[in-house]
Write a protein that holds these residues in place. Structure first.
Motif, PDB file in Angstrom:
ATOM      1  N   VAL A  42      39.573 -24.587  24.893  1.00  0.00           N
ATOM      2  CA  VAL A  42      38.188 -25.032  24.985  1.00  0.00           C
ATOM      3  C   VAL A  42      37.327 -23.922  25.572  1.00  0.00           C
ATOM      4  CG1 VAL A  42      36.591 -26.688  26.013  1.00  0.00           C
ATOM      5  CG2 VAL A  42      38.856 -27.441  25.256  1.00  0.00           C
ATOM      6  N   ARG A  43      36.223 -23.624  24.912  1.00  0.00           N
ATOM      7  CA  ARG A  43      35.215 -22.711  25.468  1.00  0.00           C
ATOM      8  C   ARG A  43      34.017 -23.556  25.855  1.00  0.00           C
ATOM      9  NH1 ARG A  43      31.947 -17.633  22.597  1.00  0.00           N
ATOM     10  NH2 ARG A  43      30.286 -17.533  24.164  1.00  0.00           N
ATOM     11  N   THR A  44      33.524 -23.397  27.068  1.00  0.00           N
ATOM     12  CA  THR A  44      32.391 -24.169  27.549  1.00  0.00           C
ATOM     13  C   THR A  44      31.159 -23.288  27.661  1.00  0.00           C
ATOM     14  OG1 THR A  44      33.815 -25.684  28.783  1.00  0.00           O
ATOM     15  CG2 THR A  44      31.498 -25.599  29.422  1.00  0.00           C
ATOM     16  N   VAL A  45      30.048 -23.804  27.141  1.00  0.00           N
ATOM     17  CA  VAL A  45      28.744 -23.137  27.247  1.00  0.00           C
ATOM     18  C   VAL A  45      27.799 -24.120  27.928  1.00  0.00           C
ATOM     19  CG1 VAL A  45      26.806 -22.144  25.988  1.00  0.00           C
ATOM     20  CG2 VAL A  45      29.127 -21.799  25.151  1.00  0.00           C
ATOM     21  N   THR A  46      27.072 -23.649  28.918  1.00  0.00           N
ATOM     22  CA  THR A  46      26.147 -24.528  29.630  1.00  0.00           C
ATOM     23  C   THR A  46      24.710 -24.090  29.382  1.00  0.00           C
ATOM     24  OG1 THR A  46      26.267 -23.185  31.635  1.00  0.00           O
ATOM     25  CG2 THR A  46      27.821 -25.021  31.440  1.00  0.00           C
ATOM     26  N   GLY A  47      23.816 -25.073  29.401  1.00  0.00           N
ATOM     27  CA  GLY A  47      22.399 -24.779  29.232  1.00  0.00           C
ATOM     28  C   GLY A  47      21.698 -25.895  28.493  1.00  0.00           C
ATOM     29  N   TRP A  48      20.556 -25.545  27.886  1.00  0.00           N
ATOM     30  CA  TRP A  48      19.750 -26.480  27.097  1.00  0.00           C
ATOM     31  C   TRP A  48      19.983 -26.148  25.625  1.00  0.00           C
ATOM     32  CZ3 TRP A  48      18.595 -25.147  31.960  1.00  0.00           C
ATOM     33  CH2 TRP A  48      18.064 -26.121  32.816  1.00  0.00           C
ATOM     34  N   ALA A  49      20.446 -27.131  24.870  1.00  0.00           N
ATOM     35  CA  ALA A  49      20.797 -26.899  23.465  1.00  0.00           C
ATOM     36  C   ALA A  49      19.797 -27.571  22.533  1.00  0.00           C
ATOM     37  CB  ALA A  49      22.190 -27.422  23.180  1.00  0.00           C
ATOM     38  N   LEU A  50      19.423 -26.855  21.495  1.00  0.00           N
ATOM     39  CA  LEU A  50      18.556 -27.357  20.424  1.00  0.00           C
ATOM     40  C   LEU A  50      19.281 -27.198  19.090  1.00  0.00           C
ATOM     41  CD1 LEU A  50      15.000 -25.830  21.073  1.00  0.00           C
ATOM     42  CD2 LEU A  50      15.510 -28.265  20.843  1.00  0.00           C
ATOM     43  N   PRO A  51      18.920 -28.012  18.089  1.00  0.00           N
ATOM     44  CA  PRO A  51      19.395 -27.698  16.738  1.00  0.00           C
ATOM     45  C   PRO A  51      18.955 -26.297  16.352  1.00  0.00           C
ATOM     46  CG  PRO A  51      18.246 -29.816  16.778  1.00  0.00           C
ATOM     47  CD  PRO A  51      18.005 -29.163  18.114  1.00  0.00           C
ATOM     48  N   GLY A  52      19.731 -25.631  15.501  1.00  0.00           N
ATOM     49  CA  GLY A  52      19.325 -24.314  15.030  1.00  0.00           C
ATOM     50  C   GLY A  52      17.894 -24.323  14.548  1.00  0.00           C
ATOM     51  N   LEU A  53      17.113 -23.315  14.963  1.00  0.00           N
ATOM     52  CA  LEU A  53      15.682 -23.308  14.659  1.00  0.00           C
ATOM     53  C   LEU A  53      15.429 -23.096  13.164  1.00  0.00           C
ATOM     54  CD1 LEU A  53      14.343 -21.231  17.683  1.00  0.00           C
ATOM     55  CD2 LEU A  53      14.634 -23.713  17.482  1.00  0.00           C
ATOM     56  N   VAL A  54      14.227 -23.487  12.758  1.00  0.00           N
ATOM     57  CA  VAL A  54      13.822 -23.433  11.356  1.00  0.00           C
ATOM     58  C   VAL A  54      12.633 -22.492  11.218  1.00  0.00           C
ATOM     59  CG1 VAL A  54      12.941 -24.765   9.399  1.00  0.00           C
ATOM     60  CG2 VAL A  54      14.578 -25.816  10.999  1.00  0.00           C
ATOM     61  N   ASP A  55      12.720 -21.575  10.265  1.00  0.00           N
ATOM     62  CA  ASP A  55      11.559 -20.803   9.833  1.00  0.00           C
ATOM     63  C   ASP A  55      11.243 -21.268   8.417  1.00  0.00           C
ATOM     64  OD1 ASP A  55       9.632 -18.988   9.019  1.00  0.00           O
ATOM     65  OD2 ASP A  55      10.609 -17.261   9.968  1.00  0.00           O
ATOM     66  N   ALA A  56      10.194 -22.055   8.275  1.00  0.00           N
ATOM     67  CA  ALA A  56       9.875 -22.695   6.999  1.00  0.00           C
ATOM     68  C   ALA A  56       9.017 -21.825   6.085  1.00  0.00           C
ATOM     69  CB  ALA A  56       9.188 -24.037   7.237  1.00  0.00           C
ATOM     70  N   HIS A  57       8.741 -20.597   6.503  1.00  0.00           N
ATOM     71  CA  HIS A  57       8.067 -19.656   5.612  1.00  0.00           C
ATOM     72  C   HIS A  57       8.589 -18.274   5.948  1.00  0.00           C
ATOM     73  CE1 HIS A  57       4.311 -18.380   3.227  1.00  0.00           C
ATOM     74  NE2 HIS A  57       5.073 -17.301   3.406  1.00  0.00           N
ATOM     75  N   CYS A  58       9.596 -17.846   5.208  1.00  0.00           N
ATOM     76  CA  CYS A  58      10.289 -16.590   5.492  1.00  0.00           C
ATOM     77  C   CYS A  58      10.705 -16.005   4.150  1.00  0.00           C
ATOM     78  CB  CYS A  58      11.503 -16.886   6.377  1.00  0.00           C
ATOM     79  SG  CYS A  58      12.407 -15.444   6.966  1.00  0.00           S
ATOM     80  N   HIS A  59      10.804 -14.692   4.086  1.00  0.00           N
ATOM     81  CA  HIS A  59      11.151 -14.034   2.827  1.00  0.00           C
ATOM     82  C   HIS A  59      12.321 -13.072   3.056  1.00  0.00           C
ATOM     83  CE1 HIS A  59       7.391 -15.538   1.098  1.00  0.00           C
ATOM     84  NE2 HIS A  59       6.779 -15.101   2.180  1.00  0.00           N
ATOM     85  N   VAL A  60      13.527 -13.581   2.918  1.00  0.00           N
ATOM     86  CA  VAL A  60      14.695 -12.709   2.959  1.00  0.00           C
ATOM     87  C   VAL A  60      14.828 -12.043   1.585  1.00  0.00           C
ATOM     88  CG1 VAL A  60      17.206 -12.606   3.225  1.00  0.00           C
ATOM     89  CG2 VAL A  60      15.842 -14.124   4.684  1.00  0.00           C
ATOM     90  N   GLY A  61      14.962 -10.714   1.596  1.00  0.00           N
ATOM     91  CA  GLY A  61      15.072  -9.994   0.332  1.00  0.00           C
ATOM     92  C   GLY A  61      13.790  -9.320  -0.115  1.00  0.00           C
ATOM     93  N   LEU A  62      12.754  -9.364   0.723  1.00  0.00           N
ATOM     94  CA  LEU A  62      11.480  -8.729   0.396  1.00  0.00           C
ATOM     95  C   LEU A  62      11.051  -7.781   1.498  1.00  0.00           C
ATOM     96  CD1 LEU A  62       8.902 -11.376  -0.945  1.00  0.00           C
ATOM     97  CD2 LEU A  62      10.026  -9.555  -2.231  1.00  0.00           C
ATOM     98  N   ASP A  63      10.343  -6.729   1.107  1.00  0.00           N
ATOM     99  CA  ASP A  63       9.548  -5.971   2.069  1.00  0.00           C
ATOM    100  C   ASP A  63       8.154  -5.808   1.465  1.00  0.00           C
ATOM    101  OD1 ASP A  63       9.662  -3.876   0.226  1.00  0.00           O
ATOM    102  OD2 ASP A  63      10.892  -2.568   1.493  1.00  0.00           O
ATOM    103  N   ALA A  64       7.367  -4.925   2.012  1.00  0.00           N
ATOM    104  CA  ALA A  64       5.983  -4.802   1.565  1.00  0.00           C
ATOM    105  C   ALA A  64       5.859  -4.320   0.120  1.00  0.00           C
ATOM    106  CB  ALA A  64       5.232  -3.843   2.494  1.00  0.00           C
ATOM    107  N   HIS A  65       6.951  -3.797  -0.450  1.00  0.00           N
ATOM    108  CA  HIS A  65       6.888  -3.214  -1.793  1.00  0.00           C
ATOM    109  C   HIS A  65       7.626  -4.033  -2.842  1.00  0.00           C
ATOM    110  CE1 HIS A  65       5.218   0.256   0.247  1.00  0.00           C
ATOM    111  NE2 HIS A  65       6.275   0.274   1.044  1.00  0.00           N
ATOM    112  N   GLY A  66       8.281  -5.116  -2.431  1.00  0.00           N
ATOM    113  CA  GLY A  66       9.013  -5.929  -3.396  1.00  0.00           C
ATOM    114  C   GLY A  66      10.432  -6.184  -2.944  1.00  0.00           C
ATOM    115  N   ALA A  67      11.316  -6.420  -3.910  1.00  0.00           N
ATOM    116  CA  ALA A  67      12.704  -6.755  -3.596  1.00  0.00           C
ATOM    117  C   ALA A  67      13.407  -5.595  -2.892  1.00  0.00           C
ATOM    118  CB  ALA A  67      13.445  -7.113  -4.877  1.00  0.00           C
ATOM    119  N   VAL A  68      14.311  -5.942  -1.970  1.00  0.00           N
ATOM    120  CA  VAL A  68      15.101  -4.950  -1.249  1.00  0.00           C
ATOM    121  C   VAL A  68      16.575  -5.133  -1.596  1.00  0.00           C
ATOM    122  CG1 VAL A  68      13.443  -4.787   0.628  1.00  0.00           C
ATOM    123  CG2 VAL A  68      15.317  -6.435   0.794  1.00  0.00           C
TER     124      VAL A  68
END
Length: 363
Positions: A42-68
């Motif tokens: 068992v590994r124990t982690v202590t603290g305040w836990a949230l569901p994994g955060l959501v970025d509802a407007h993100c572009h993986v695979g793009l930069d300023a010039h197009g596809a990467v």
């Protein structure tokens, strides 16, 4: 953690705005609120836990010039992951990022396919650039290609008029959005100005990105129909610099962009107060860096959302809106643990202690 190991998260587990537990267990990559019998490693982690955060407007695979390339896309996804963003709605990308789904160490992505824009009315190399007669066919194709979303470019600068104008006639929008809904997909649209919003609303749009053009007259109709907005305030912060760069050639556009920027917090606050659903999105992947989710949550607080409401816009509420589970019994264990309570100060989100993806600590 080795295979078969159990993760124990102890402290305050923020299952929902009003649902706080003392602990949870991660067994075989899934959430449990019951201690597993005979748990050994068992590994124990202590603290305040949230569901994994959501970025509802993100572009993986793009930069300023197009596809990467894949290497750059991987770096973008890892940057988001290490910031605690474990679920991304990729609001348009010219790159094929399906390979990310095979990686256990990268965030989960909900894709909106490729942007659909009017000819020569968007960023070069980003979108399918088409005319209104082809809109419904392209929307239908992207609905089938994506993960339940399609992304339109609703307005952009019209170089002849020298200002933002709507890109599509109302009849083309109505046919296209109906086609997406027939395919089981929702439709969102990039919109800065007010002009494009009435036709999108009448056509049955499901969400609007940026939404800086929302007016007192339009807000009640958005609220009545439940049309969500993703304000991307960290992106709107760039408007003054954009205006300065373009005012020599397009002074009306530059002045318009400055006005939209100046009232950005009032616009979002009024929308939220009226009951319009508001969700967190950073617009990372064009000219903006990845990993800005904590900054966007803080911006929503500046716009008048309470800390709990801003947190929900990036966690509990956003996951429900996108149809993905949070910290539920038996759900995949995607969560973030912090040293302090993010409900007291959302800036805590900028420093995650432990990021757990698919049941494994990562980063």
């Amino acid at each position: 953690m080795s295979d078969g190991a159990v993760l124990h998260v102890r402290g305050r587990v923020l299952v929902g705005p009003e649902d706080v537990r003392d602990e949870l267990w991660v067994v075989d990559g899934r959430v449990s609120f019951t201690r597993p019998p005979g748990a050994g490693d068992v590994r124990t982690v202590t603290g305040w836990a949230l569901p994994g955060l959501v970025d509802a407007h993100c572009h993986v695979g793009l930069d300023a010039h197009g596809a990467v390339d894949a290497e750059t896309s991987e770096k973008q996804a890892l940057t988001d992951r290490d910031a605690g963003t474990l679920l991304i709605r990729d609001a348009g990308s010219a790159a094929d990022t399906r390979w990310i789904d095979e990686r256990e160490d990268l965030p989960r992505i909900i894709r909106a396919g490729r942007h659909i824009a009017r000819t020569r009315r968007y960023i070069r190399n980003y979108a399918h650039e088409i005319e209104p007669g082809d809109l419904a066919a392209y929307v239908r194709a992207e609905a089938r290609r994506g993960d339940g979303w399609v992304k339109l470019v609703g307005d952009w600068i019209d170089r002849e008029r020298g200002d933002l104008t709507a890109c599509w006639p109302g009849d083309a929008l109505a046919e296209a959005i109906a086609a997406a809904h027939e395919e089981g997909a929702r439709v969102t649209a990039h919109c800065f100005a007010a002009e494009s919003l009435p036709d999108l609303l009448a056509a049955g749009i499901d969400c609007v990105e940026h939404a800086t053009g929302l007016t007192e007259e339009l807000i009640p109709a958005f609220a009545e129909r439940g049309v969500a907005i993703v304000p991307t305030l960290v992106n709107i912060a760039t408007f003054p610099a954009l205006a300065a760069g373009g005012e020599g050639k397009f002074p009306a556009w530059a002045a318009h962009m400055r006005r939209l920027h100046e009232r950005r917090y009032d616009t979002v606050g009024a929308a939220h107060d009226a009951g319009i659903p508001v969700f967190v999105g950073t617009d990372a992947g064009g000219s903006l860096a990845h990993g800005l989710v904590a900054e966007e949550v803080a911006e929503l607080v500046k716009a008048g959302l309470s800390p709990n409401e801003a947190l929900s816009a990036a966690s509990w509420g956003a996951r429900e809106w996108l149809g993905r589970p949070g910290l539920e019994e038996g759900a995949p264990a995607d969560l973030v643990v912090y040293d302090e309570d993010p409900r007291a100060d959302v800036r805590v989100l900028a420093a995650p202690r432990t990021v757990v993806l698919r049941g494994r600590p990562v980063g």
